[in-house]
Design a protein around this motif. Structure first.
Motif, short mmCIF file in Angstrom:
data_model
loop_
_atom_site.label_atom_id
_atom_site.label_comp_id
_atom_site.label_asym_id
_atom_site.label_seq_id
_atom_site.Cartn_x
_atom_site.Cartn_y
_atom_site.Cartn_z
N SER A 1 0.67 3.64 11.68
CA SER A 1 -0.17 4.51 11.19
C SER A 1 -0.94 5.18 12.52
O SER A 1 -1.67 6.32 12.57
CB SER A 1 -1.47 3.61 10.88
OG SER A 1 -2.04 2.69 11.69
N GLN B 1 7.35 -6.05 10.84
CA GLN B 1 5.84 -6.22 10.89
C GLN B 1 5.28 -5.81 12.15
O GLN B 1 4.18 -5.02 12.07
CB GLN B 1 5.42 -7.72 10.17
CG GLN B 1 5.52 -7.73 8.67
CD GLN B 1 5.18 -9.20 8.26
OE1 GLN B 1 5.43 -10.21 8.99
NE2 GLN B 1 4.92 -9.23 6.91
N GLN B 2 5.72 -6.65 13.08
CA GLN B 2 4.97 -6.60 14.60
C GLN B 2 5.56 -5.21 15.14
O GLN B 2 4.66 -4.44 15.69
CB GLN B 2 5.37 -7.57 15.27
CG GLN B 2 4.89 -8.85 14.85
CD GLN B 2 5.33 -9.99 15.67
OE1 GLN B 2 6.05 -9.90 16.60
NE2 GLN B 2 4.89 -11.16 15.22
N GLN B 3 6.87 -4.54 15.02
CA GLN B 3 7.05 -3.42 15.86
C GLN B 3 7.25 -2.09 15.11
O GLN B 3 7.55 -1.22 15.55
CB GLN B 3 8.37 -3.87 16.42
CG GLN B 3 8.42 -5.12 17.37
CD GLN B 3 7.46 -4.65 18.54
OE1 GLN B 3 7.45 -3.83 19.02
NE2 GLN B 3 6.75 -5.83 18.78
N SER C 1 2.97 -2.08 11.77
CA SER C 1 2.19 -2.21 12.35
C SER C 1 1.68 -0.99 13.16
O SER C 1 0.39 -0.63 13.56
CB SER C 1 1.70 -3.58 13.12
OG SER C 1 2.49 -3.37 14.03
N LYS C 2 2.70 -0.14 13.62
CA LYS C 2 2.44 0.84 14.30
C LYS C 2 2.73 2.34 13.76
O LYS C 2 2.33 3.28 14.39
CB LYS C 2 3.70 0.95 15.59
CG LYS C 2 3.56 -0.29 16.43
CD LYS C 2 4.69 -0.42 17.40
CE LYS C 2 4.55 -1.49 18.55
NZ LYS C 2 5.53 -1.45 19.52
#
Length: 127
Positions: free
Chosen positions: A95, A87-89, A92-93
């Motif tokens: 886009s 999710q974080q790495q 979330s990136k």
């Protein structure tokens, strides 16, 4: 079954010059990889860059997902991936990031190897 020309037209109608993210989900052996490969081939004449991620390429090492003391169904559905990390790495990136560094699972070595993937700003990103 899908009508590939309709799917291709729908995607091209939505992704003009910006990055477009398409998630494909389904049961094991349901044809997800075949659909993605067929779609990639259909987009070649349109010169639309495609970046493909297969979520199963990002599972964790065996010791983190098997023999953990949890029931087998729990290990399979809840321990296959490091969801928080993804999710974080990763998610979330997708886009906006030009380069994403993400661990890929090497089944022969049962290890993760981090690779950097460059994503064009006008890519169709499929995962």
């Amino acid at each position: 079954m899908y009508e590939l020309d309709e799917v291709t037209d729908a995607i091209l109608g939505r992704c003009n010059k910006d990055r477009f993210i398409l998630g494909i989900d389904g049961l094991s052996r349901s044809g997800k990889t075949m659909l993605v490969n067929d779609l990639q081939q259909k987009l070649i004449p349109h010169q639309k860059p495609v970046c493909i991620f297969h979520i199963d390429d990002h599972i964790v090492e065996r010791k983190k997902r098997y023999g953990t003391g949890f029931e087998q169904w729990y290990e399979y559905y809840n321990l296959q991936w490091d969801v928080e990390f993804l999710q974080q790495q990763f998610f979330s990136k997708l886009s906006h990031a030009q380069v994403i560094s993400i661990p890929y699972y090497d089944s022969e070595l049962d290890k993760l190897k981090t690779k950097s993937v460059t994503i064009n700003s006008n890519s169709l990103v499929i995962f």
